[in-house]
Motif scaffolding. Structure first.
Motif, PDB file in Angstrom:
ATOM      1  N   PRO A 123       0.750  -1.254  -0.227  1.00 26.38           N
ATOM      2  CA  PRO A 123      -0.125   0.147  -0.166  1.00 26.38           C
ATOM      3  C   PRO A 123       0.373   1.054   0.009  1.00 26.38           C
ATOM      4  O   PRO A 123       1.899   1.351   0.754  1.00 26.38           O
ATOM      5  N   THR A 124       0.483   2.682  -0.641  1.00 29.57           N
ATOM      6  CA  THR A 124       0.974   3.538  -1.325  1.00 29.57           C
ATOM      7  C   THR A 124       0.123   4.562   0.561  1.00 29.57           C
ATOM      8  O   THR A 124      -0.953   4.986   0.646  1.00 29.57           O
ATOM      9  N   ILE A 222       1.841   8.083  11.328  1.00 26.45           N
ATOM     10  CA  ILE A 222       0.272   8.159  11.058  1.00 26.45           C
ATOM     11  C   ILE A 222      -0.115   7.354   9.823  1.00 26.45           C
ATOM     12  O   ILE A 222      -0.749   6.144  10.093  1.00 26.45           O
ATOM     13  N   GLU A 223       0.966   6.620   8.674  1.00 23.57           N
ATOM     14  CA  GLU A 223       0.684   5.873   7.185  1.00 23.57           C
ATOM     15  C   GLU A 223       0.729   4.701   7.705  1.00 23.57           C
ATOM     16  O   GLU A 223      -0.144   4.107   7.627  1.00 23.57           O
ATOM     17  N   CYS A 224       1.660   4.079   8.315  1.00 24.31           N
ATOM     18  CA  CYS A 224       1.755   2.630   9.181  1.00 24.31           C
ATOM     19  C   CYS A 224       0.202   1.941  10.064  1.00 24.31           C
ATOM     20  O   CYS A 224       0.329   1.136   9.178  1.00 24.31           O
ATOM     21  N   SER A 225       0.381   2.586  10.732  1.00 27.51           N
ATOM     22  CA  SER A 225      -0.742   2.721  11.570  1.00 27.51           C
ATOM     23  C   SER A 225      -1.929   2.631  10.982  1.00 27.51           C
ATOM     24  O   SER A 225      -2.382   0.853  11.396  1.00 27.51           O
ATOM     25  N   ALA A 226      -2.070   3.061  10.052  1.00 28.89           N
ATOM     26  CA  ALA A 226      -3.485   3.425   9.669  1.00 28.89           C
ATOM     27  C   ALA A 226      -3.632   2.084   8.267  1.00 28.89           C
ATOM     28  O   ALA A 226      -4.460   0.864   8.401  1.00 28.89           O
ATOM     29  N   MET A 227      -1.983   1.527   7.835  1.00 27.03           N
ATOM     30  CA  MET A 227      -2.551   0.952   6.661  1.00 27.03           C
ATOM     31  C   MET A 227      -1.727  -0.103   7.487  1.00 27.03           C
ATOM     32  O   MET A 227      -2.613  -1.727   6.946  1.00 27.03           O
ATOM     33  N   LYS A 230      -5.503  -1.510   8.253  1.00 25.36           N
ATOM     34  CA  LYS A 230      -6.509  -1.559   7.783  1.00 25.36           C
ATOM     35  C   LYS A 230      -6.310  -3.242   6.926  1.00 25.36           C
ATOM     36  O   LYS A 230      -7.764  -3.593   7.002  1.00 25.36           O
ATOM     37  N   TYR A 231      -5.347  -3.358   6.809  1.00 22.68           N
ATOM     38  CA  TYR A 231      -5.114  -5.066   5.870  1.00 22.68           C
ATOM     39  C   TYR A 231      -4.451  -5.595   6.721  1.00 22.68           C
ATOM     40  O   TYR A 231      -4.536  -7.008   7.169  1.00 22.68           O
ATOM     41  N   LEU A 232      -3.819  -6.037   8.730  1.00 24.45           N
ATOM     42  CA  LEU A 232      -3.716  -6.677   9.320  1.00 24.45           C
ATOM     43  C   LEU A 232      -4.604  -6.996  10.250  1.00 24.45           C
ATOM     44  O   LEU A 232      -4.076  -7.670  10.914  1.00 24.45           O
TER      45      LEU A 232
END
Length: 495
Positions: A123-124, A222-227, A230-232
RNA sequence: GGUCCUGUGGCCGAGUGGCUAGGCAAAGCUCUGCAAAAGCUUCUACAGCAGUUCGAAUCUGCUCGGGACCUCCA
């Protein structure tokens, strides 16, 4: 045999017990695509590649998520907060997304060279602005973040009062309050250590998105937390990355996710150590970066020659992932030769005929070989000790070569042992360590040409026409094909 | 300054309190038309000092050296 991994969070080796039996979720911090990948990047992605491959080998269904950071980094430049991507885009006169695409492509190319398996999901950050915003909203609603002038900050003091902030990186909250450097927007924070979740964009900022707090861009953590969420899910098995990301990145991820999801994000935190160059970490600030393209071409003052991706991969496998590794041309050269030796033994092994003997003629050797082979899994289960497995392989190489050369009788090993030997080498070298080598053996045209040359050379040798036979061998060597006279009078070759 | 890691033979690197890691380099031998490769053999280290122990590279303390993080970082 249970797999044990070193968990940075607890600082102990723990038995790996996935949250969902049979499944493993792994999130690894990916690259910031505002520049070309360098040797330092090779370490985590190769490390987590063999971890991914090993988990798969152990029978887990692995979901491997590795992001692309294509937005949102802050960098102090004078007194202004800047977006790394935007800044570089202006420098290179490219559209931000054009720049991001360029370096993403280069990164993918490098991963392909290293024979790294593609992640299940990549994911980006720019593709997950919505998720990041809603995560920030949740954190605000929980009372752990506040908005000032269009920016949102995480309230670290409030969090630290009831949570163990600093556990992962071994930090004490009070020290952080003292040592945190002056960053842009410092005066609008409630506390110096508070970190940004959302940053208001200055007018000249190119990469910007609408949010409930005005136009801006997301904070780094926040990007890593959000992605990952979402996926894991709110809780997943493994979070990986370089050691240098422990603080503040991963520490902050833990804080955000804990508030938002009411759960610590990852069960196991795995961190690889750094690659150093002349004892210093490789990094832009040290001016000692070797880009991967330079590595593969040899075009760099610190390199005496070009090094292939497989040499680099092997070099990394030769030390433990949690140990620092010091780079030098000399060390790389040693790895190159070692890999060549090992791979040639492997090629020999593949061709060794398996007999029918159930009993080993040399029981002592046989049991030693079996032991060395069984230790492969044992070493890997002990926090991925790849170096020890390679050491065992080098113990086995003389046995393999000895069988070929006739020093060791063909029946010395039981047929089952030889089969095990072949299987383990294939499994580990190719499937788990991800090493490859093109020998040219799959090229029919080349095969035919080589056979012709070998026939001519054999005839020349019978005539004692050594100038012709030497010429063939020498000329082939100059184009990278090595011809060997075997003990039985046959000839073999490899690229 | 704070927190933490680390110091292994010419070089790179594993390492559990007691048993040869391994690789590269070097030297000798065997094989070979020559060479390469391969095989055999040699090179046996643990920064220094003190302590714990029957025994320490491995544990403890001190000294010295190197590094990481505390700021973007793989």
């Amino acid at each position: 045999m249970p797999l044990k991994v070193y968990n940075s969070y607890t600082r102990t080796k723990e038995v790996f017990t996935p949250i969902t039996p049979g499944h493993a979720g792994m999130y690894v911090c990916g690259p910031t695509v505002s520049g070309e990948s360098h040797l330092g990047h090779a370490r985590p992605y190769i490390t987590f590649d063999f971890i991914y491959r090993y988990l798969t080998y152990k029978g887990y269904k692995v979901r491997y998520v590795r992001n692309i950071t294509d937005a949102g980094h802050f960098e102090e430049e004078g007194k202004e907060a800047e977006d790394k991507v935007s800044k570089k885009a202006i420098l290179e006169k490219l559209e931000p997304m054009e720049l991001v695409q360029k370096y993403t492509n280069l990164f993918h190319w490098a991963m392909l060279q290293f024979n790294c398996v593609e992640p299940s999901i990549e994911p980006t950050a720019t593709g997950h602005i919505v998720e990041q915003i809603s995560m920030i909203e949740k954190i605000i609603a929980e009372g752990y973040a506040y908005e000032v002038n269009g920016s949102v900050y995480f309230d670290l003091k409030k969090y630290a009062a009831t949570h163990d902030y600093g556990k992962l990186s071994g930090r004490v909250m009070d020290d952080l309050l003292e040592t945190t450097r002056e960053l842009d927007g410092q005066q609008e924070k409630r506390d110096k250590a508070d970190f940004a979740l959302w940053k208001s964009a200055a007018l000249e900022h190119i990469m910007r998105w609408k949010s409930p707090w005005g136009e801006g861009f997301p904070g780094w953590h926040i990007e890593c937390s959000a992605m990952a969420t979402k996926y894991l899910g709110a809780e997943f098995d493994i979070h990986g990355g370089g050691m240098d990301l422990q603080f503040p990145h991963h520490e902050s991820e833990i804080a955000q996710s804990t508030i938002c999801n009411h759960h610590t994000p990852a069960k196991y935190w795995i961190h690889n150590n750094m690659i150093t160059i002349n004892g210093k970490k490789m990094g832009k600030s040290y001016n000692n970066v070797i880009k991967l393209t330079e590595m593969f071409s040899g075009n760099h003052p610190l390199l005496t020659q070009a090094f292939s991706p497989m040499t680099v991969r092997f070099f990394i496998l030769q030390s433990h992932y949690r140990s620092p590794v010091d780079f030098s041309s000399e060390a790389l050269l040693a790895s190159e030769k070692a890999l060549k030796r090992l791979w040639e033994a492997y090629e020999v092994l593949k061709k060794l005929p398996v007999g029918l003997n159930e009993e080993a003629a040399d029981a002592a050797l046989n049991s030693k070989v079996v032991q060395w082979l069984n230790e492969f899994d044992e070493f890997m289960d002990d926090d991925f000790s790849t170096a020890k497995i390679l050491a065992n392989m080098f113990e086995l190489a003389p046995v393999i070569n000895g069988i070929k050369d006739g020093h060791i009788a063909p029946g010395a090993l039981a047929a089952t042992t030889l089969v095990l030997l072949q299987q383990q080498f294939k499994t580990y070298l190719e499937d788990i360590f991800g090493l490859t080598h093109t020998t040219g053996a799959d090229d029919n045209t080349l095969q035919g040409v080589m056979q012709l040359l070998i026939d001519i050379r054999k005839e020349a040798k019978i005539r004692k026409d050594y100038s012709t036979s030497d010429k063939i061998r020498k000329q082939l060597a100059t184009i990278g094909i090595e011809l060997k006279d075997e003990k039985d009078g046959s000839m073999s070759w490899n690229k």
